[in-house]
Design an enzyme around this catalytic site. Structure first.
Site, PDB file in Angstrom:
ATOM      1  CG  HIS A  49      -2.236   0.719   1.294  1.00  0.00           C
ATOM      2  ND1 HIS A  49      -2.520   1.802   0.294  1.00  0.00           N
ATOM      3  CD2 HIS A  49      -3.052   1.091   2.440  1.00  0.00           C
ATOM      4  CE1 HIS A  49      -3.530   2.507   0.577  1.00  0.00           C
ATOM      5  NE2 HIS A  49      -3.907   2.016   1.705  1.00  0.00           N
TER       6      HIS A  49
ATOM      7  CG  HIS B 257      -4.413   0.706  -8.236  1.00  0.00           C
ATOM      8  ND1 HIS B 257      -5.965   0.570  -8.021  1.00  0.00           N
ATOM      9  CD2 HIS B 257      -3.718   1.415  -7.301  1.00  0.00           C
ATOM     10  CE1 HIS B 257      -6.019   1.454  -6.832  1.00  0.00           C
ATOM     11  NE2 HIS B 257      -5.057   1.883  -6.628  1.00  0.00           N
TER      12      HIS B 257
ATOM     13  CG  ASP C 156       2.809   4.120  -3.764  1.00  0.00           C
ATOM     14  OD1 ASP C 156       1.974   3.199  -3.572  1.00  0.00           O
ATOM     15  OD2 ASP C 156       2.788   5.311  -3.168  1.00  0.00           O
TER      16      ASP C 156
HETATM   17  C1  SDX Z   1      -1.594   1.952  -3.347  1.00  0.00           C
HETATM   18  O1  SDX Z   1      -6.239   0.596  -3.324  1.00  0.00           O
HETATM   19  C2  SDX Z   1      -5.875   2.050  -3.628  1.00  0.00           C
HETATM   20  O2  SDX Z   1      -6.431   2.537  -4.156  1.00  0.00           O
HETATM   21  C3  SDX Z   1      -4.394   2.039  -3.046  1.00  0.00           C
HETATM   22  C4  SDX Z   1      -3.788   3.347  -3.458  1.00  0.00           C
HETATM   23  C5  SDX Z   1      -4.416   4.423  -2.830  1.00  0.00           C
HETATM   24  O3  SDX Z   1      -4.440   5.455  -3.263  1.00  0.00           O
HETATM   25  O4  SDX Z   1      -4.938   4.363  -1.599  1.00  0.00           O
HETATM   26  O5  SDX Z   1      -3.973   3.648  -4.931  1.00  0.00           O
HETATM   27  C6  SDX Z   1      -2.433   3.410  -3.084  1.00  0.00           C
HETATM   28  O6  SDX Z   1      -1.554   1.272  -2.542  1.00  0.00           O
HETATM   29  C7  SDX Z   1      -1.178   1.637  -4.799  1.00  0.00           C
HETATM   30  C8  SDX Z   1      -0.421   0.229  -4.878  1.00  0.00           C
HETATM   31  C9  SDX Z   1       1.041   0.306  -4.245  1.00  0.00           C
HETATM   32  N1  SDX Z   1       1.559  -0.942  -4.231  1.00  0.00           N
HETATM   33  C10 SDX Z   1       2.494  -1.246  -5.111  1.00  0.00           C
HETATM   34  O7  SDX Z   1       2.938  -0.662  -5.916  1.00  0.00           O
HETATM   35  C11 SDX Z   1       2.878  -2.661  -4.704  1.00  0.00           C
HETATM   36  C12 SDX Z   1       3.180  -3.629  -5.909  1.00  0.00           C
HETATM   37  N2  SDX Z   1       1.806  -3.908  -6.522  1.00  0.00           N
HETATM   38  C13 SDX Z   1       1.267  -5.186  -6.090  1.00  0.00           C
HETATM   39  O8  SDX Z   1       1.681  -5.606  -4.987  1.00  0.00           O
HETATM   40  C14 SDX Z   1      -0.232  -5.259  -6.812  1.00  0.00           C
HETATM   41  O9  SDX Z   1      -0.216  -4.531  -7.856  1.00  0.00           O
HETATM   42  C15 SDX Z   1      -1.133  -4.471  -5.613  1.00  0.00           C
HETATM   43  C16 SDX Z   1      -1.143  -4.855  -4.244  1.00  0.00           C
HETATM   44  C17 SDX Z   1      -1.068  -2.992  -5.669  1.00  0.00           C
HETATM   45  C18 SDX Z   1      -2.489  -5.013  -6.158  1.00  0.00           C
HETATM   46  O10 SDX Z   1      -2.861  -6.400  -5.987  1.00  0.00           O
HETATM   47  P1  SDX Z   1      -3.862  -7.055  -6.415  1.00  0.00           P
HETATM   48  O11 SDX Z   1      -4.909  -6.442  -6.944  1.00  0.00           O
HETATM   49  O12 SDX Z   1      -4.479  -8.207  -5.400  1.00  0.00           O
HETATM   50  O13 SDX Z   1      -3.370  -8.144  -7.709  1.00  0.00           O
HETATM   51  P2  SDX Z   1      -2.772  -9.375  -7.329  1.00  0.00           P
HETATM   52  O14 SDX Z   1      -1.456  -9.232  -6.322  1.00  0.00           O
HETATM   53  O15 SDX Z   1      -3.776 -10.391  -7.361  1.00  0.00           O
HETATM   54  O16 SDX Z   1      -1.811  -9.503  -8.863  1.00  0.00           O
HETATM   55  C19 SDX Z   1      -2.460  -9.911 -10.096  1.00  0.00           C
HETATM   56  C20 SDX Z   1      -1.423 -10.653 -10.865  1.00  0.00           C
HETATM   57  C21 SDX Z   1      -0.673 -11.492 -10.024  1.00  0.00           C
HETATM   58  O17 SDX Z   1      -0.113 -12.486 -10.865  1.00  0.00           O
HETATM   59  P3  SDX Z   1      -0.669 -14.036 -10.948  1.00  0.00           P
HETATM   60  O18 SDX Z   1      -0.860 -14.634  -9.964  1.00  0.00           O
HETATM   61  O19 SDX Z   1      -1.931 -13.675 -11.854  1.00  0.00           O
HETATM   62  O20 SDX Z   1       0.360 -14.608 -12.240  1.00  0.00           O
HETATM   63  O21 SDX Z   1      -0.518  -9.519 -11.312  1.00  0.00           O
HETATM   64  C22 SDX Z   1       0.652  -9.861 -10.554  1.00  0.00           C
HETATM   65  C23 SDX Z   1       0.639 -10.756  -9.325  1.00  0.00           C
HETATM   66  O22 SDX Z   1       1.865 -11.628  -9.368  1.00  0.00           O
HETATM   67  N3  SDX Z   1       1.391  -8.738  -9.889  1.00  0.00           N
HETATM   68  C24 SDX Z   1       2.576  -8.200 -10.161  1.00  0.00           C
HETATM   69  C25 SDX Z   1       2.452  -6.977  -9.506  1.00  0.00           C
HETATM   70  N4  SDX Z   1       1.219  -6.583  -9.255  1.00  0.00           N
HETATM   71  C26 SDX Z   1       0.570  -7.658  -9.593  1.00  0.00           C
HETATM   72  N5  SDX Z   1       3.548  -8.650 -10.614  1.00  0.00           N
HETATM   73  C27 SDX Z   1       4.805  -8.171 -10.566  1.00  0.00           C
HETATM   74  N6  SDX Z   1       4.770  -6.612  -9.917  1.00  0.00           N
HETATM   75  C28 SDX Z   1       3.734  -6.353  -9.566  1.00  0.00           C
HETATM   76  N7  SDX Z   1       3.755  -4.895  -8.936  1.00  0.00           N
END
Ligand code: SDX
Length: 446
Positions: free
Chosen positions: A285, A324, A380
């Site tokens: 997050h 996201h 971010d």
């Molecule tokens: C914020 O919710 C909000 O509105 C949050 C926010 C706000 O203003 O409050 O926007 C702020 O928190 C932004 C997000 C910051 N976090 C990151 O940048 C961390 C990296 N991102 C991920 O961890 C992820 O994308 C999330 C946590 C942001 C979202 O996770 P989801 O929606 O649960 O998606 P997921 O983990 O189920 O991913 C779906 C697929 C997976 O692959 P498969 O299992 O299908 O093979 O996408 C992949 C994940 O492995 N994936 C990524 C990835 N993000 C998702 N792979 C590599 N790098 C990434 N960053």
């Protein structure tokens, strides 16, 4: 993802539409059918409880780990369209607010629902300025942390501690009291954040300077040394104010949901928002902006990007700042922040990590792994480059996020407290453990 009733939905439904705005469910276990009303693109989960196999059956639940498809509230504060990359605060597009508004004006908009008149904005600004100080004991509270304590941990503790300085804050059904705590939280968050930074630096705390605007005062509390009057660079002050606007609210994200859930127990807003700080701290997050810069430093040069991308595709790494839950398109905030980089780097010099970040984005957006998962830069990805250029350590980046998000958290808390549909948040579970086991005395256990 916000579902907003289309204009046509809000007119009085005709009889045919009334009958079509339902879900017909057939329970194949019993052959019974049920008509469940659909309102604003949703059914009430509680309507599923009538679906039973017999009278002893508790009724059907909706199972939704991490709330991937669950609306927890009705809100008029922030609208997101993840497919189109749309973000609006109270209906105003984020691009217009970032371009033309100020953080305190946006905070007023989020809290009160309308843009303020000049008189209202002057009064709001005056109120905030009159509450930027914290009790002197807060300084000794922060002094109690290790010199190298993570500032988000200090902020988390300090915000919670504020509830002990304002015991009246638990009068959450008193509108005037709610407004006083709202002003105090927005006013004091930068002071607590700056005190945490100065504690890490081993420098004396700098008191707020009410001659300065919100972002400029924060820069002064961070960086003022022996000069009599801190003079913030207006370009940096404006860039920081825009960053606070972009981080102000984002509907039911993890930390806001935490604030709402904690607040639903009718605790004071300081305790609820301390929970929001705790949730934001996490690397998935708000802590992601800190991890992005650490990731870029680890990559080191553009030549190392292909290997890093391979590591991500192999699941050994996460591309922090990408992806996201809602945005399956470019996060509109990331686009604005990327533009703000230029204004800041004009003053500070270009952050050398920028070229690695832009090359990483370019390569990632051409990779099937990211395209197929609709992973784009989020808020971010670039924000840390600005904070670093402002001279802040990576550990302070989530603290910057928390300052901006405070107005959103408090607006959402106010909406929750006044929502007649809300009550204490208490989800159910699907129990998959053992049942009715006989107690084993200690000497009989292997
Ligand atoms: C914020 O919710 C909000 O509105 C949050 C926010 C706000 O203003 O409050 O926007 C702020 O928190 C932004 C997000 C910051 N976090 C990151 O940048 C961390 C990296 N991102 C991920 O961890 C992820 O994308 C999330 C946590 C942001 C979202 O996770 P989801 O929606 O649960 O998606 P997921 O983990 O189920 O991913 C779906 C697929 C997976 O692959 P498969 O299992 O299908 O093979 O996408 C992949 C994940 O492995 N994936 C990524 C990835 N993000 C998702 N792979 C590599 N790098 C990434 N960053």
């Amino acid at each position: 993802m916000s579902t907003k009733p289309e204009a046509s939905d809000v007119t009085a439904p005709t009889s045919s539409r009334e009958s079509s705005e339902t879900l017909t469910i057939t329970d194949n276990r019993t052959g019974s059918t049920y008509e469940v009303p659909i309102t604003d693109g949703a059914i009430r989960s509680l309507d599923l409880r009538q679906i039973k196999v017999d009278e002893d059956d508790f009724g059907l639940l909706a199972y939704d780990p991490a709330f991937m498809n669950t609306a927890s509230c009705r809100s008029t504060i922030t609208f997101l369209d993840g497919d189109l990359g749309v973000l609006e605060y109270r209906g105003y597009p984020i691009e217009q607010l970032a371009e033309q508004s100020t953080y305190l004006e946006v905070a007023y908009l989020l809290v009160h629902g309308e843009l303020p008149t000049k008189a209202q904005l002057d009064d709001w600004t005056h109120q905030i300025k009159m509450h930027t100080f914290v009790h002197e004991n807060v300084k000794s509270f922060i002094q109690g942390f290790r010199h190298d304590a993570h500032p988000m941990g200090m902020l988390l503790g300090a915000v919670g501690a504020l509830s002990t300085f304002y015991p009246d804050a638990n009068k959450i059904h008193d509108a005037e009291n709610r407004q006083l705590q709202t002003v105090r939280l927005i006013a004091k968050m930068p002071t607590l954040a700056a005190f945490s930074y100065r504690h890490n630096m081993g420098q004396p705390y700098v008191y707020p300077d009410n001659d300065l605007d919100y972002a400029g005062n924060f820069l002064g509390m961070l960086y003022k040394m022996t000069e009599l009057k801190y003079q913030p660079d207006p370009r940096l002050e404006r860039a920081l104010d825009i960053l606070f606007i972009l981080h102000a609210d984002h509907e039911q994200n993890c930390s806001t949901s935490a604030v709402r859930a904690i607040g639903s127990s009718l605790v004071d807003p300081y305790s609820a928002i301390a929970g929001g700080v705790a949730a934001l701290y996490g690397p998935s997050h708000g802590g992601a902006n800190e991890e992005v810069v650490r990731m870029l430093l680890r990559i080191g040069t553009k030549d190392n990007i292909p290997d890093f991308i391979e590591g991500v595709k192999a699941g050994r790494e996460r591309l922090m700042g990408f992806g996201h839950r809602v945005y399956k398109n470019y996060d509109p905030r990331a686009r604005i922040i990327k533009k703000a980089c230029d204004d800041v780097f004009e003053v500070t010099g270009v952050n050398p990590l920028l070229s690695i970040a832009t090359e990483l984005e370019k390569i990632a957006l051409g990779e099937e792994y990211f395209v197929s998962r609709r992973l784009y830069p989020n808020v971010d990805f670039y924000s840390g480059l600005i904070y670093q250029a402002l001279g802040l350590p990576a550990s302070m980046f989530p603290v910057m996020f928390a300052i901006g998000r405070t107005s959103g958290w408090i607006a959402q808390w106010l909406e929750m407290v006044q929502d007649p549909e809300q009550k204490i948040a208490r989800p159910l579970q699907i129990y998959t453990g053992e049942r009715r086991r006989a107690y084993l005395p200690l000497d009989s256990r292997s």
